[in-house]
Design a protein around this motif. Structure first.
Motif, PDB file in Angstrom:
ATOM      1  N   CYS A  29     -14.004 -57.312 -44.296  1.00 30.87           N
ATOM      2  CA  CYS A  29     -14.227 -58.754 -44.277  1.00 30.87           C
ATOM      3  C   CYS A  29     -13.562 -59.395 -45.492  1.00 30.87           C
ATOM      4  O   CYS A  29     -13.475 -58.800 -46.553  1.00 30.87           O
ATOM      5  CB  CYS A  29     -15.721 -59.065 -44.304  1.00 30.87           C
ATOM      6  N   SER A  69     -17.938 -61.231 -45.777  1.00 25.19           N
ATOM      7  CA  SER A  69     -18.722 -62.071 -44.869  1.00 25.19           C
ATOM      8  C   SER A  69     -19.993 -61.403 -44.367  1.00 25.19           C
ATOM      9  O   SER A  69     -20.978 -62.077 -44.077  1.00 25.19           O
ATOM     10  CB  SER A  69     -17.864 -62.512 -43.681  1.00 25.19           C
ATOM     11  N   ASP A  70     -20.005 -60.065 -44.271  1.00 24.43           N
ATOM     12  CA  ASP A  70     -21.191 -59.370 -43.761  1.00 24.43           C
ATOM     13  C   ASP A  70     -21.966 -58.672 -44.864  1.00 24.43           C
ATOM     14  O   ASP A  70     -22.624 -57.669 -44.640  1.00 24.43           O
ATOM     15  CB  ASP A  70     -20.796 -58.357 -42.680  1.00 24.43           C
ATOM     16  N   GLU A  71     -21.917 -59.227 -46.056  1.00 24.48           N
ATOM     17  CA  GLU A  71     -22.524 -58.592 -47.233  1.00 24.48           C
ATOM     18  C   GLU A  71     -23.646 -59.466 -47.796  1.00 24.48           C
ATOM     19  O   GLU A  71     -23.475 -60.677 -47.963  1.00 24.48           O
ATOM     20  CB  GLU A  71     -21.453 -58.365 -48.291  1.00 24.48           C
ATOM     21  N   VAL A  92     -28.246 -66.416 -42.042  1.00 23.62           N
ATOM     22  CA  VAL A  92     -26.854 -66.283 -41.618  1.00 23.62           C
ATOM     23  C   VAL A  92     -26.348 -67.688 -41.313  1.00 23.62           C
ATOM     24  O   VAL A  92     -27.012 -68.457 -40.611  1.00 23.62           O
ATOM     25  CB  VAL A  92     -26.707 -65.392 -40.360  1.00 23.62           C
ATOM     26  N   LEU A 102     -23.169 -63.798 -43.858  1.00 17.95           N
ATOM     27  CA  LEU A 102     -24.507 -63.237 -44.043  1.00 17.95           C
ATOM     28  C   LEU A 102     -25.072 -63.650 -45.397  1.00 17.95           C
ATOM     29  O   LEU A 102     -24.365 -63.630 -46.403  1.00 17.95           O
ATOM     30  CB  LEU A 102     -24.434 -61.710 -43.940  1.00 17.95           C
ATOM     31  N   ASP A 147     -25.898 -59.770 -35.031  1.00 20.06           N
ATOM     32  CA  ASP A 147     -25.397 -58.484 -35.545  1.00 20.06           C
ATOM     33  C   ASP A 147     -25.446 -58.472 -37.071  1.00 20.06           C
ATOM     34  O   ASP A 147     -25.873 -57.484 -37.687  1.00 20.06           O
ATOM     35  CB  ASP A 147     -23.965 -58.233 -35.072  1.00 20.06           C
ATOM     36  N   TYR A 148     -24.994 -59.563 -37.685  1.00 25.03           N
ATOM     37  CA  TYR A 148     -25.023 -59.661 -39.147  1.00 25.03           C
ATOM     38  C   TYR A 148     -26.468 -59.640 -39.654  1.00 25.03           C
ATOM     39  O   TYR A 148     -26.778 -59.004 -40.666  1.00 25.03           O
ATOM     40  CB  TYR A 148     -24.328 -60.945 -39.604  1.00 25.03           C
ATOM     41  N   LYS A 195     -27.830 -56.153 -39.588  1.00 25.09           N
ATOM     42  CA  LYS A 195     -27.263 -55.374 -40.686  1.00 25.09           C
ATOM     43  C   LYS A 195     -27.941 -55.731 -42.006  1.00 25.09           C
ATOM     44  O   LYS A 195     -28.364 -54.860 -42.769  1.00 25.09           O
ATOM     45  CB  LYS A 195     -25.756 -55.641 -40.785  1.00 25.09           C
TER      46      LYS A 195
END
Length: 474
Positions: free
Chosen positions: A22, A31-33, A187, A196, A242-243, A246
């Motif tokens: 990402c 972005s997904d952290e 999110v 995220l 999904d994010y 996670k």
């Protein structure tokens, strides 16, 4: 979750993530952290549970205080209650926020958030097992940088778990009345990109804003989603969820790490994904390995762990007892998940004999042929319709913490008047399974294995084993 460290003196666990797929955000995250997270337990002196949770620059003090009284609407029911309050101190934000007490009322935003916190926490607590007491959850934001409600829920759960564990250890609760771990994360969609755990700079210009509460089983407790500046698509929602999953899994792994034995009392200890099977039969070993191959679960033989010469006395009175004897013996010897099984044939006209003595029906060292000959002899004169029988297989799984699981597989059928077919072994050539006109000895291995008592027991074992592993793995 990576880069986790623990300061035992302060009871602090910190976490930060690193992903590779990402683009970087303004604060260096992808972005997904999620942001760096720190949870400090026992942060205040008087509450039975207290936590300082820090998510980036957002800091919230969460406490759980036990009150031996309940609201009037549940008094006398034997049930308990959980109530939450949420507020920000005046200096939590860049512009000083007036205290609610000076306004004479709790503002609408605070009311909405504290109701969310209360609903979320109650979703994982058995209020009847709590008894007639109230747990007051107080979440006080001392520094706000986005995600204060989600940080409050995540921190409040840890404070609640500590408070209830205190009652449990004192004997005031027979068992922990909590069904799962719980966390929440935000999110957002900013400039068309799903992000995220948004901080204030991102949240203030987000086109879409969501907050997602989940438990460790991957179930959703609450989803709050708003198109702040525009509607959002189903595809965006799928990415958002999904994010959120996670991020919540990372937060619950952190909760588990910081809570230690308290988390174990809620969802159990996390098992190693391997087991020892109490058999020297390579065919049986491979059959079980094949069955669980998609579970990321390793099956080892007795030889693999140096126990090929171990003696196990099968002196049980049922298939279940014998299977447990095997599994318990290996579990004690290895400290690992252990699997044992027992199987045989029951014939109704013989009072369900030979049952657990199927392998030695005609004597201690009898051959398969001798066992079949004895059965034919004892069934002489019995008409076909009364020659009902069944193959039975029982598989026992014993876990390191003493948990035990049983799975039973059965194939109904009848005993023929003569041997037919050369496939299989034991009693296969004289057993006609229900729905067929040929014996197991005449049927192909593929057909037999697809419906055998062992395959049915294995399928049930796999389903139960997966459920147990999943509920303890985050």
């Amino acid at each position: 979750m990576e880069d986790t460290c623990c300061n035992e003196a302060k009871n602090v666990v910190e976490v930060s993530n690193d992903t590779d797929d990402c683009r970087l955000r303004f604060d260096g995250r992808k972005s997904d952290e999620i942001r760096n997270v720190s949870i400090t337990r026992n942060f205040t002196k008087y509450a039975q549970g207290s936590v300082l949770i820090e998510m980036g620059n957002t800091k919230v003090i969460c406490t759980a205080f036990v009150d031996d009284a309940v609201p009037p609407f549940i008094k006398g029911t034997g049930s308990g209650w959980i109530s939450a309050e949420y507020s920000m101190i005046p200096s939590a934000t860049l512009t000083r926020k007036k205290r609610d007490v000076n306004k004479g009322r709790v503002d609408g935003r605070s009311q909405e958030i504290q109701r969310l916190i209360g609903r979320s926490i109650r979703s994982v607590v058995d209020l009847e097992k709590l008894g007639e007491r109230t747990i007051w959850i107080d979440c006080d934001v001392i520094q706000a940088d986005g995600g204060t409600r989600t940080a409050s829920i995540t921190g409040a759960f840890v404070a609640l778990a500590d408070a209830l564990y205190t009652l449990y250890k004192k004997g005031e609760l027979k068992k922990m009345p909590v069904s799962s771990l719980l966390s929440a994360v935000s999110v957002g969609v900013v400039d068309g990109e799903v992000l995220l755990d948004v901080c204030y700079e991102e949240d203030s210009c987000a086109e879409v804003d969501t907050n997602v509460v989940m438990n460790n089983r991957g179930e959703f407790i609450e989803i709050q989603g708003t198109g702040e500046e525009r509607p959002f698509s189903k595809k965006e929602l799928e990415i958002i969820l999904d994010y959120a999953e996670k991020g919540n899994r990372e937060l619950m792994r952190l909760q588990r790490a910081v809570l230690g034995e308290v988390a174990d009392s809620i969802i159990g200890c996390e098992y190693e994904r391997e087991a020892i099977i109490a058999t020297g039969n390579m065919h049986k070993l491979e059959e079980i390995r094949t069955m669980v191959s998609d579970l990321d679960f390793e099956i080892k033989s007795l030889k693999d762990v140096g126990l090929q010469d171990i003696e196990i006395v099968e002196n049980g009175k049922t298939f279940e007892h014998n299977a447990l004897i095997k599994a318990r013996t290996i579990a004690r010897a290895t400290g690992k998940i252990s699997i044992g099984d027992d199987s045989g044939i029951e014939v109704d006209a013989l009072g369900k004999r030979p049952g657990i003595f199927s392998a030695r029906y005609a004597g201690e060292n009898a051959t398969d042929e001798e066992n079949r000959k004895k059965m034919f002899s004892e069934l002489e004169g019995v008409p076909f319709e009364k020659r009902t029988a069944r193959f039975v297989c029982v598989i026992a799984v014993v876990f390191p913490d003493g948990k035990e699981m049983l799975s039973r597989g059965i194939v109904e059928g009848k005993i023929d008047f003569e041997e037919k077919g050369e496939n299989g072994f034991g009693y296969d050539c004289m057993f006609i399974p229900e729905g067929h006109e040929k014996t197991f000895g005449e049927l192909s291995s593929e057909i037999k294995n697809s419906m055998s008592h062992r395959s049915r027991a294995l399928e049930d074992m796999k389903t139960k084993l997966k459920a147990i592993l999943d509920e303890r793995t985050i």
